[in-house]
Motif scaffolding. Structure first.
Motif, PDB file in Angstrom:
ATOM      1  N   SER A  14      -7.756 -14.818  -2.507  1.00  0.00           N
ATOM      2  CA  SER A  14      -6.295 -14.818  -2.643  1.00  0.00           C
ATOM      3  C   SER A  14      -5.842 -13.774  -3.658  1.00  0.00           C
ATOM      4  O   SER A  14      -4.772 -13.179  -3.509  1.00  0.00           O
ATOM      5  CB  SER A  14      -5.806 -16.210  -3.058  1.00  0.00           C
ATOM      6  OG  SER A  14      -6.424 -16.631  -4.262  1.00  0.00           O
ATOM      7  N   ALA A  15      -6.652 -13.526  -4.712  1.00  0.00           N
ATOM      8  CA  ALA A  15      -6.304 -12.500  -5.691  1.00  0.00           C
ATOM      9  C   ALA A  15      -6.351 -11.114  -5.064  1.00  0.00           C
ATOM     10  O   ALA A  15      -5.486 -10.267  -5.318  1.00  0.00           O
ATOM     11  CB  ALA A  15      -7.250 -12.569  -6.892  1.00  0.00           C
ATOM     12  N   VAL A  16      -7.356 -10.879  -4.218  1.00  0.00           N
ATOM     13  CA  VAL A  16      -7.461  -9.591  -3.526  1.00  0.00           C
ATOM     14  C   VAL A  16      -6.268  -9.398  -2.598  1.00  0.00           C
ATOM     15  O   VAL A  16      -5.680  -8.312  -2.529  1.00  0.00           O
ATOM     16  CB  VAL A  16      -8.783  -9.514  -2.736  1.00  0.00           C
ATOM     17  CG1 VAL A  16      -8.832  -8.236  -1.908  1.00  0.00           C
ATOM     18  CG2 VAL A  16      -9.973  -9.563  -3.688  1.00  0.00           C
ATOM     19  N   LEU A  17      -5.904 -10.449  -1.872  1.00  0.00           N
ATOM     20  CA  LEU A  17      -4.741 -10.370  -0.983  1.00  0.00           C
ATOM     21  C   LEU A  17      -3.481 -10.076  -1.786  1.00  0.00           C
ATOM     22  O   LEU A  17      -2.655  -9.240  -1.390  1.00  0.00           O
ATOM     23  CB  LEU A  17      -4.584 -11.685  -0.215  1.00  0.00           C
ATOM     24  CG  LEU A  17      -3.356 -11.784   0.706  1.00  0.00           C
ATOM     25  CD1 LEU A  17      -3.419 -10.707   1.782  1.00  0.00           C
ATOM     26  CD2 LEU A  17      -3.268 -13.176   1.340  1.00  0.00           C
ATOM     27  N   GLY A  18      -3.329 -10.745  -2.926  1.00  0.00           N
ATOM     28  CA  GLY A  18      -2.173 -10.482  -3.777  1.00  0.00           C
ATOM     29  C   GLY A  18      -2.138  -9.042  -4.259  1.00  0.00           C
ATOM     30  O   GLY A  18      -1.073  -8.414  -4.308  1.00  0.00           O
ATOM     31  N   ALA A  19      -3.304  -8.482  -4.588  1.00  0.00           N
ATOM     32  CA  ALA A  19      -3.366  -7.095  -5.043  1.00  0.00           C
ATOM     33  C   ALA A  19      -2.955  -6.135  -3.930  1.00  0.00           C
ATOM     34  O   ALA A  19      -2.231  -5.159  -4.166  1.00  0.00           O
ATOM     35  CB  ALA A  19      -4.764  -6.766  -5.537  1.00  0.00           C
ATOM     36  N   VAL A  20      -3.408  -6.399  -2.703  1.00  0.00           N
ATOM     37  CA  VAL A  20      -3.043  -5.538  -1.570  1.00  0.00           C
ATOM     38  C   VAL A  20      -1.528  -5.553  -1.365  1.00  0.00           C
ATOM     39  O   VAL A  20      -0.893  -4.504  -1.191  1.00  0.00           O
ATOM     40  CB  VAL A  20      -3.773  -5.999  -0.293  1.00  0.00           C
ATOM     41  CG1 VAL A  20      -3.236  -5.248   0.924  1.00  0.00           C
ATOM     42  CG2 VAL A  20      -5.270  -5.770  -0.423  1.00  0.00           C
ATOM     43  N   VAL A  21      -0.941  -6.745  -1.401  1.00  0.00           N
ATOM     44  CA  VAL A  21       0.511  -6.862  -1.259  1.00  0.00           C
ATOM     45  C   VAL A  21       1.209  -6.135  -2.403  1.00  0.00           C
ATOM     46  O   VAL A  21       2.206  -5.424  -2.206  1.00  0.00           O
ATOM     47  CB  VAL A  21       0.930  -8.346  -1.221  1.00  0.00           C
ATOM     48  CG1 VAL A  21       2.450  -8.481  -1.273  1.00  0.00           C
ATOM     49  CG2 VAL A  21       0.378  -9.027   0.029  1.00  0.00           C
ATOM     50  N   GLY A  22       0.690  -6.284  -3.611  1.00  0.00           N
ATOM     51  CA  GLY A  22       1.295  -5.644  -4.765  1.00  0.00           C
ATOM     52  C   GLY A  22       1.263  -4.131  -4.689  1.00  0.00           C
ATOM     53  O   GLY A  22       2.251  -3.456  -5.017  1.00  0.00           O
ATOM     54  N   PHE A  23       0.147  -3.578  -4.242  1.00  0.00           N
ATOM     55  CA  PHE A  23       0.061  -2.123  -4.120  1.00  0.00           C
ATOM     56  C   PHE A  23       0.998  -1.600  -3.025  1.00  0.00           C
ATOM     57  O   PHE A  23       1.519  -0.489  -3.125  1.00  0.00           O
ATOM     58  CB  PHE A  23      -1.375  -1.698  -3.835  1.00  0.00           C
ATOM     59  CG  PHE A  23      -2.260  -1.743  -5.050  1.00  0.00           C
ATOM     60  CD1 PHE A  23      -1.896  -1.082  -6.215  1.00  0.00           C
ATOM     61  CD2 PHE A  23      -3.443  -2.457  -5.037  1.00  0.00           C
ATOM     62  CE1 PHE A  23      -2.705  -1.126  -7.341  1.00  0.00           C
ATOM     63  CE2 PHE A  23      -4.251  -2.509  -6.165  1.00  0.00           C
ATOM     64  CZ  PHE A  23      -3.884  -1.837  -7.320  1.00  0.00           C
ATOM     65  N   ALA A  24       1.235  -2.418  -2.001  1.00  0.00           N
ATOM     66  CA  ALA A  24       2.207  -2.037  -0.977  1.00  0.00           C
ATOM     67  C   ALA A  24       3.607  -1.968  -1.586  1.00  0.00           C
ATOM     68  O   ALA A  24       4.375  -1.030  -1.323  1.00  0.00           O
ATOM     69  CB  ALA A  24       2.172  -3.031   0.178  1.00  0.00           C
ATOM     70  N   GLY A  25       3.940  -2.953  -2.409  1.00  0.00           N
ATOM     71  CA  GLY A  25       5.232  -2.922  -3.090  1.00  0.00           C
ATOM     72  C   GLY A  25       5.336  -1.763  -4.056  1.00  0.00           C
ATOM     73  O   GLY A  25       6.388  -1.123  -4.171  1.00  0.00           O
ATOM     74  N   LEU A  26       4.250  -1.451  -4.735  1.00  0.00           N
ATOM     75  CA  LEU A  26       4.224  -0.317  -5.661  1.00  0.00           C
ATOM     76  C   LEU A  26       4.438   0.993  -4.915  1.00  0.00           C
ATOM     77  O   LEU A  26       5.206   1.860  -5.349  1.00  0.00           O
ATOM     78  CB  LEU A  26       2.885  -0.295  -6.399  1.00  0.00           C
ATOM     79  CG  LEU A  26       2.713   0.756  -7.496  1.00  0.00           C
ATOM     80  CD1 LEU A  26       3.707   0.511  -8.624  1.00  0.00           C
ATOM     81  CD2 LEU A  26       1.282   0.717  -8.026  1.00  0.00           C
ATOM     82  N   ALA A  27       3.775   1.139  -3.761  1.00  0.00           N
ATOM     83  CA  ALA A  27       3.951   2.343  -2.955  1.00  0.00           C
ATOM     84  C   ALA A  27       5.391   2.479  -2.470  1.00  0.00           C
ATOM     85  O   ALA A  27       5.958   3.579  -2.444  1.00  0.00           O
ATOM     86  CB  ALA A  27       2.989   2.309  -1.756  1.00  0.00           C
ATOM     87  N   ALA A  28       6.001   1.346  -2.114  1.00  0.00           N
ATOM     88  CA  ALA A  28       7.397   1.381  -1.672  1.00  0.00           C
ATOM     89  C   ALA A  28       8.319   1.814  -2.808  1.00  0.00           C
ATOM     90  O   ALA A  28       9.242   2.617  -2.610  1.00  0.00           O
ATOM     91  CB  ALA A  28       7.804   0.002  -1.143  1.00  0.00           C
ATOM     92  N   LEU A  29       8.065   1.298  -4.011  1.00  0.00           N
ATOM     93  CA  LEU A  29       8.876   1.702  -5.160  1.00  0.00           C
ATOM     94  C   LEU A  29       8.782   3.206  -5.395  1.00  0.00           C
ATOM     95  O   LEU A  29       9.786   3.887  -5.620  1.00  0.00           O
ATOM     96  CB  LEU A  29       8.412   0.962  -6.418  1.00  0.00           C
ATOM     97  CG  LEU A  29       8.919  -0.466  -6.621  1.00  0.00           C
ATOM     98  CD1 LEU A  29       8.244  -1.086  -7.831  1.00  0.00           C
ATOM     99  CD2 LEU A  29      10.423  -0.490  -6.798  1.00  0.00           C
ATOM    100  N   LEU A  30       7.570   3.747  -5.337  1.00  0.00           N
ATOM    101  CA  LEU A  30       7.376   5.181  -5.572  1.00  0.00           C
ATOM    102  C   LEU A  30       7.995   6.010  -4.455  1.00  0.00           C
ATOM    103  O   LEU A  30       8.649   7.029  -4.703  1.00  0.00           O
ATOM    104  CB  LEU A  30       5.880   5.490  -5.693  1.00  0.00           C
ATOM    105  CG  LEU A  30       5.193   4.970  -6.955  1.00  0.00           C
ATOM    106  CD1 LEU A  30       3.687   5.160  -6.857  1.00  0.00           C
ATOM    107  CD2 LEU A  30       5.728   5.690  -8.184  1.00  0.00           C
ATOM    108  N   ALA A  31       7.792   5.568  -3.198  1.00  0.00           N
ATOM    109  CA  ALA A  31       8.284   6.347  -2.061  1.00  0.00           C
ATOM    110  C   ALA A  31       9.806   6.393  -2.022  1.00  0.00           C
ATOM    111  O   ALA A  31      10.413   7.467  -1.936  1.00  0.00           O
ATOM    112  CB  ALA A  31       7.735   5.764  -0.758  1.00  0.00           C
TER     113      ALA A  31
END
Length: 331
Positions: A145-162
């Motif tokens: 679940s922590a790995v899944l949370g990290a994947v979701v978080g990096f997607a949100g981070l990429a969206a913020l940057l993009a």
């Protein structure tokens, strides 16, 4: 292992800790201090760099904070408390490079270049996600679940940057620099429990701030920054003093006290409260725009951080207080 500010006995683990439960009022005050003060440091940086050169201002902030904290420790525990070995000094120097210099120093440069304080705080909130990535690369196996949370978080981070790179009213390099600073801060946080450091975390912090502050001032002078104290506005000086006293000394002391006086799962909530405070203050004081991409991407990142911290809670209970402290920060 965390010791108290007077340099006395180390923090008591497990059942011994339960025998001396802190007053709920003190826990609430300390947690509120970490929430509000660390959340407001991003606003403080934005006000400070309106007049002050970023590297020299950040360096002066950490240098003075280190001197103040070192003076307090020496007065309450004797000068011997500040003595450390060469190996410990080298480790403190490495952390000074990763945390105050490449971490907070680059955040200060980014805000000087136009990065909004609220968006900056949201990008920095991804630090626990980067720490999880470092642990995975080093061979650890975080829970699924922590790995899944990290994947979701990096997607949100990429969206913020993009989204903010395309439509932001500020140079994209500023938000990219903030992202780099969070990567550096996370690496320092991950490395800290693996280094030979002083037993007292307050002593470690003193040397980190002294070395990091001196390095930032030197970098500012080499970059051609002009230090002219008389030309800075009263607002910038007030913000600088606030960051020195409250951001680097008071809030950090409250944070370390909380780590051995309250459940780590409760203390860790600062990671997703600070950005909310920062976004609100940036909007209220600096009139920073709170756009749909910032709200959506930030919500995804904070949700992911909450998932990761919750999933890691059983593991954290088995770790030492000092290891838990390594995931923190000194904003």
């Amino acid at each position: 292992m965390v010791t108290d500010l007077d340099g006395g006995a180390p923090a008591l683990p497990g059942a011994a800790r339960a025998e001396r439960p802190p007053r709920l009022l003190l826990v609430g005050l300390a947690l509120g201090t970490v929430y509000l003060v660390w959340g407001s440091t991003y606003l403080g940086i934005g006000v400070m760099v309106a007049d002050m050169p970023p590297l020299a201002a950040a360096g002066g902030r950490f240098l003075v904070a280190g001197l103040l904290l070192g003076l307090v420790l020496a007065l309450r525990g004797g000068r011997r408390r500040l003595r450390i070995g060469l190996a410990e000094l080298r480790s403190c120097a490495l952390l000074a490079l990763l945390l105050p210099v490449l971490g907070q120093g680059m955040v200060t440069v980014a805000e000087s270049g136009g990065a909004p304080s609220g968006l900056t705080a949201l990008l920095v909130a991804a630090v626990p996600l980067w720490v999880l990535l470092y642990r995975r690369v080093s061979g650890e196996r975080p829970v699924r679940s922590a790995v899944l949370g990290a994947v979701v978080g990096f997607a949100g981070l990429a969206a913020l940057l993009a989204f903010n790179g395309v439509s932001g009213d500020f140079p994209f390099w500023t938000v990219a620099l903030v992202a780099f600073s969070s990567v550096s801060w996370a690496f320092g946080s991950w490395s800290q429990p693996r280094l030979r450091l002083p037993r007292d975390p307050f002593v470690t912090t003193v040397y980190e701030m002294l070395i990091g502050g001196a390095a930032l001032i030197a970098a500012g002078l080499c970059a051609g920054e002009r230090i002219a104290p008389a030309s800075y506005s009263a607002a910038s000086w007030i913000a600088w003093a606030y960051l020195v006293i409250f951001g680097s000394v008071v809030a950090f002391s409250a944070y370390v006290w909380l780590l051995h006086s309250a459940p780590v799962s409760l203390v860790a909530t600062y990671a997703y409260v600070n950005p909310v405070v920062a976004v609100f203050l940036g909007w209220l004081v600096l009139s920073e725009a709170v756009t749909v991409p910032i709200v959506a991407g930030g919500a995804v990142v904070l949700l992911a951080v909450a998932i990761v911290l919750r999933a890691e809670r059983p593991r954290r209970k088995r770790e030492s207080t000092e290891d838990s402290a390594s995931d923190g920060a000194v904003p």
